[in-house]
Design an enzyme around this catalytic site. Structure first.
Site, PDB file in Angstrom:
ATOM      1  N   VAL A  87     -12.307 -10.834 -15.684  1.00 65.05           N
ATOM      2  CA  VAL A  87     -12.099  -9.494 -15.136  1.00 65.05           C
ATOM      3  C   VAL A  87     -12.793  -9.350 -13.794  1.00 65.05           C
ATOM      4  O   VAL A  87     -12.257  -8.755 -12.850  1.00 65.05           O
ATOM      5  CB  VAL A  87     -12.601  -8.421 -16.130  1.00 65.05           C
ATOM      6  CG1 VAL A  87     -12.544  -7.033 -15.507  1.00 65.05           C
ATOM      7  CG2 VAL A  87     -11.771  -8.451 -17.388  1.00 65.05           C
ATOM      8  N   GLU A 110      -8.040  -6.225  -9.352  1.00 61.65           N
ATOM      9  CA  GLU A 110      -6.946  -5.424  -9.923  1.00 61.65           C
ATOM     10  C   GLU A 110      -6.319  -4.468  -8.912  1.00 61.65           C
ATOM     11  O   GLU A 110      -5.146  -4.147  -8.987  1.00 61.65           O
ATOM     12  CB  GLU A 110      -7.454  -4.632 -11.140  1.00 61.65           C
ATOM     13  CG  GLU A 110      -7.774  -5.470 -12.358  1.00 61.65           C
ATOM     14  CD  GLU A 110      -9.193  -5.989 -12.338  1.00 61.65           C
ATOM     15  OE1 GLU A 110      -9.581  -6.634 -13.310  1.00 61.65           O
ATOM     16  OE2 GLU A 110      -9.906  -5.759 -11.335  1.00 61.65           O
ATOM     17  N   ASP A 169      18.648  -5.777  23.995  1.00 64.02           N
ATOM     18  CA  ASP A 169      19.791  -5.382  24.818  1.00 64.02           C
ATOM     19  C   ASP A 169      19.267  -4.752  26.100  1.00 64.02           C
ATOM     20  O   ASP A 169      18.090  -4.400  26.208  1.00 64.02           O
ATOM     21  CB  ASP A 169      20.658  -4.365  24.075  1.00 64.02           C
ATOM     22  CG  ASP A 169      21.359  -4.971  22.875  1.00 64.02           C
ATOM     23  OD1 ASP A 169      21.896  -6.070  23.008  1.00 64.02           O
ATOM     24  OD2 ASP A 169      21.363  -4.328  21.812  1.00 64.02           O
ATOM     25  N   THR A 175     -13.776   3.348  -8.826  1.00 67.11           N
ATOM     26  CA  THR A 175     -14.547   3.666  -7.620  1.00 67.11           C
ATOM     27  C   THR A 175     -14.049   2.917  -6.385  1.00 67.11           C
ATOM     28  O   THR A 175     -14.255   3.353  -5.260  1.00 67.11           O
ATOM     29  CB  THR A 175     -16.032   3.320  -7.838  1.00 67.11           C
ATOM     30  OG1 THR A 175     -16.168   1.919  -8.028  1.00 67.11           O
ATOM     31  CG2 THR A 175     -16.579   4.046  -9.061  1.00 67.11           C
TER      32      THR A 175
END
Length: 869
Positions: free
Chosen positions: A269, A274, A316, A687
């Site tokens: 983890v 994440e 162009d 947080t």
């Protein structure tokens, strides 16, 4: 024509219904076939198996294992939202072909079994005899067999004026679109009536060929998409490897299996960022909204980042570099040169009679910009043209033919009687003259070098009793040159500054235009294109691949590709890609779609572009302005820099999240876990997110457009970033938070190996210590966020309060942390305890220590850089 009839088996009575049915079975329906779509479920699975998505799945599973279903479901929601968004983006890419199909008419008038009948256009087959009349869409590619019509080919050629199509032999060596006896699927008949034999249907038409090019021109992943995948796999490999190694090590040193599993889960983890994927997605979405307000609508999120690495712009000329507002600039006559006099007004008035401009009820002129400039120029020379009188005196009109590049009228008035008036490209008009035209050719070249579009005007008087010519070949002969007019389309005021910014930023600018080479080169020089060297390809359609490669390989040359076609654009885009360049390409016509699709950034015109061009593009300019492209590139660089900033911010917290588990493992459990899995998830998804998003809104740092484009091979995550994140910011944070953890335990009398489980005397001290670790990481995040705002410059150069969203994000994470620490309900769920005042005071110093050490590091680097010669 008899040969075509024999080959297709078509007589004057058309095909029989039975023969048409047989051919329909052989050739298939007359429609632009859409490429079979990938299964929605297969695409969804592919999105859900994206490397970062897999990491998020792992994080969700760990959240459920840790007994926190709310966080687990929140992560699943993030995965599904990102997958759905990616699906929508890919589906949108298929819309170009869908839009092309809308150009085909639903029904067609066809002669079958000798009788005209209306059939569905999709049922047309090669050999059908179709009837074309004013207002109808041409249902398939066909060759005229009777009559004559005027056709609006603008969707294929970009020419606004209708082209004549008549029965007759083809031109040897002429491009297909310029054949005088062919009409093409999807174009519109603006006048006349004719019959034509269909020779191509469906994907074999010009329209179908363009659709096939759009489908087969693959769109590669952006550099950011490719790099994020690589980084995601790297992070996953490191996390799994570390978890496996320390799981084995934990068992080897005698840790209980439950503790080693908890350690491995926590380590995984801690290594998984994440919030990275949603933060990147939202940062790019913010960039899209900002660019939309600046006049650039971005259709793919990842294109914002690709803009930042763009190093070549192919643009162009008319309407993009220039204002597309022609004005009469110069008049030349054989007798007087450019000397003004009464002959000037007379010549301009004559040229204005050879126009089809109209005036509405408000007095505004409508029509081709070139012709509007002639009418306005006649008024400016005190020789105004009454448009109503012009039409009353007109006896014949032969519209502008892009193949011949001229237009003619037969006009009669009291002053001159009946006469033929011709205007067009000088090289064409001069060929129809009686006598020498060397001086006119030299004058044409001189005017073109000044950036003017040059038209030649010629005329001949007809006898009063002469028959009005029925064919343009009879009218456009025996002419006398009246003079030349130079029309000037001024560059947009902001273009020169934008080109200068391109050069400062290391970008090259090429012009791809259908205009004359000398005219385009003059405009290029006026806006600063071609420094230090400008090369003009006068007939770019004929340039060979090896010549193109040689030309584009030169780092100090900018090129004008004159008299170019949409195929030229595709060829240039392919060549630049082969040289490793990141290409932005402008276009507005239907047959610009393949080139727009092939370029890394296809830029369509919002005001003058076709629907197909806008669908095939990546970016649409709402103002058709070249300067907006440069603004978008600057925004792309800013977004890329900001992505790197919040990656530094997110990665800096991996070290203080991993170190507590390493201390636990290396001490063989003598030191209890300083951080829980649930607290890590609260940091990574709670947080951390808002400050990371706020870093995505940072303004561009000074010098953003003074550095060269980054190489497309440069990773979004560099070694320097990792050293800064893990070794400087991360290590300082880890030392500080572990110091806070041990401070709380030692103050309570803890010694290594003392039990801290539930019911033990030191349990509350242990809970307070883990809370100090958690709160310490959050306060270190504040210092990291402030430090990550700049890579090299000092904080005072960008200002402390110039990003109010970051200040709000910091306020939120501090309030969120306070709630987890002091709210009784949340204390039970997250394993926290109220912190005493001395601990709060200690961790309140962490932001200044983290930011201060990084500020010192950057000061040393700046000093070293200044010291180098």
């Amino acid at each position: 024509m008899p040969l075509l009839r024999r080959e297709l088996g078509t007589g004057s009575r058309g095909l029989s219904a039975r023969e048409a049915a047989r051919r329909l079975a052989v050739y298939g329906p007359n429609e632009v076939r859409r490429k079979a779509r990938t299964s929605l479920w297969r695409e969804l699975v592919r999105q859900l198996a994206h490397p970062l998505a897999l990491l998020l799945w792992a994080a969700a599973a760990l959240a459920f294992v840790a007994g926190i279903p709310v966080l687990g479901w929140a992560i699943v929601a993030v995965i599904l939202v990102n997958a759905a968004f990616a699906l929508l983006q890919e589906r949108q890419a298929e819309q170009a072909v869908e839009t092309l199909a809308e150009y085909l008419p639903e029904h067609a008038l066809v002669v079958r079994d000798g009788r005209p009948s209306t059939v569905e256009a999709r049922e047309l087959v090669p050999g059908d005899l179709v009837v074309l009349e004013e207002g109808a869409k041409v249902p398939a590619d066909a060759r005229l067999t009777e009559g004559g019509i005027e056709v609006d080919l603008s969707m294929l050629t970009g020419e606004s004026a209708p082209a004549e199509r008549v029965v007759g032999p083809g031109l040897i060596g002429a491009p297909l679109l310029q054949e005088p006896n062919l009409v093409f699927s999807g174009t519109i008949c603006t006048g006349g009536q004719a019959q034509a034999i269909v020779f191509a249907t469906g994907n074999h038409t010009e329209l179908g060929r363009i659709a096939a090019l759009s489908q087969h021109t693959r769109r590669d992943s952006s550099p950011l998409e490719q790099q994020v995948k690589k980084v995601a796999w790297l992070i996953a490999a490191v996390a799994v490897a570390m978890g496996g190694v320390f799981l084995v090590a934990g068992v080897a040193v005698g840790l209980p299996l439950t503790d080693t599993l908890m350690f491995a889960i926590g380590l995984l983890v801690a290594n998984v960022p994440e919030g990275l994927l949603p933060t990147i997605t939202l940062a790019l979405a913010v960039g899209v909204r900002v660019l939309a307000r600046q006049g650039a609508v971005i259709k793919r999120l990842s294109a914002v980042e690709t803009l930042g690495s763009t190093n070549v712009i192919c643009t162009d000329k008319t309407g993009t570099l220039t204002q597309n507002r022609m004005r009469l600039q110069a008049v030349w006559t054989p007798e007087h040169g450019r000397e003004p006099g009464p002959w000037t007004g007379d010549m301009v008035r004559t040229s204005a009679l050879c126009t089809t401009v109209t005036r509405d009820e408000k007095g505004e002129l409508h029509g081709d910009p070139t012709e509007i400039a002639l009418v306005e120029g006649a008024t400016a020379h005190d020789a105004p043209v009454d448009l109503g009188g012009r039409d009353t005196g007109r006896r014949a009109l032969f519209r502008f033919d892009p193949r011949l590049r001229l237009m003619s009228v037969v006009h009669a008035d009291a002053a001159y009687g009946p006469r033929v008036i011709v205007k067009g490209a000088p090289e064409t008009v001069l060929q129809t003259l009686e006598g020498s035209s060397e001086s006119a050719a030299a004058a044409t070249e001189a005017l073109a070098r000044e950036g003017m579009r040059v038209l030649a005007v010629a005329a001949r008087t007809l006898p009063d009793d002469a028959r009005v010519p029925s064919y343009r070949e009879d009218a456009e002969t025996g002419l006398r040159l009246l003079g030349l007019v130079g029309l000037y389309d001024p560059p947009r005021q902001e273009v020169a500054a934008a080109v200068r910014r391109c050069h400062e930023a290391g970008l090259r600018v090429h012009i791809v235009t259908g205009d004359n080479g000398a005219t385009a080169a003059a405009v290029a020089r006026e806006v600063g294109i071609g420094l230090p060297r400008l090369h003009v390809v006068a007939q770019s359609e004929s340039i060979a691949d090896h010549e193109l490669d040689e030309l584009l390989a030169s780092a100090d040359t900018e090129v004008v590709f004159a008299r170019s076609s949409p195929e030229t654009k595709l060829k240039v885009a392919d060549a630049l890609r082969a040289h490793g360049q990141i290409v932005a390409m402008t276009g507005d016509g239907v047959n610009d779609a393949p080139a727009l699709h092939r370029a890394h950034i296809g830029v369509a015109m919002g005001l003058s572009g076709t629907d197909v061009a806008r669908e095939a593009s990546t970016m649409v300019l709402t103002d058709d302005n070249f300067a907006t492209i440069v603004t978008a590139i600057e925004s792309g660089r800013r977004v890329y820099d900001n992505v790197r900033k919040f990656i530094v911010y997110i990665f800096a917290h991996l070290t203080p999240e991993v170190v507590p588990f390493l201390v636990f493992a290396l001490s063989a459990g003598a030191v209890p876990l300083p951080l829980t899995v649930l607290q890590i998830l609260a940091i990574d998804l709670g947080t951390e997110t808002l400050p990371a998003l706020a870093l995505g809104r940072e303004r561009a740092e000074p010098g953003t457009m003074s550095r060269p484009p980054r190489p497309s091979s440069q990773g979004v995550i560099s070694r320097d970033m990792l050293v800064r994140s893990w070794c400087y910011l991360g290590t300082v944070s880890a030392v500080l938070v572990m110091g806070a953890f041990f401070y709380v335990l030692w103050r309570a009398g803890w010694q290594p190996g003392d039990p801290t489980g539930a019911g033990d005397p030191l349990h509350h001290a242990y809970i307070t210590a883990t809370t100090a670790t958690f709160a310490g990481i959050v306060t270190c995040q504040v210092g990291t966020a402030v430090a990550a705002r700049t890579d090299h410059a000092a904080l005072r150069e960008i200002g402390l309060c110039t990003n109010p969203l970051l200040l709000a994000g910091i306020a939120f994470e501090l309030a969120f942390t306070a709630a987890l620490v002091y709210a009784p309900t949340l204390q039970g769920q997250f394993g926290t305890a109220a912190l005493p005042l001395d601990v709060v005071t200690l961790i309140a110093t962490f932001p200044f220590l983290v930011w201060g050490t990084d500020e010192l590091r950057r000061w040393v680097r700046r000093a070293d850089h200044r010291a180098k010669p």
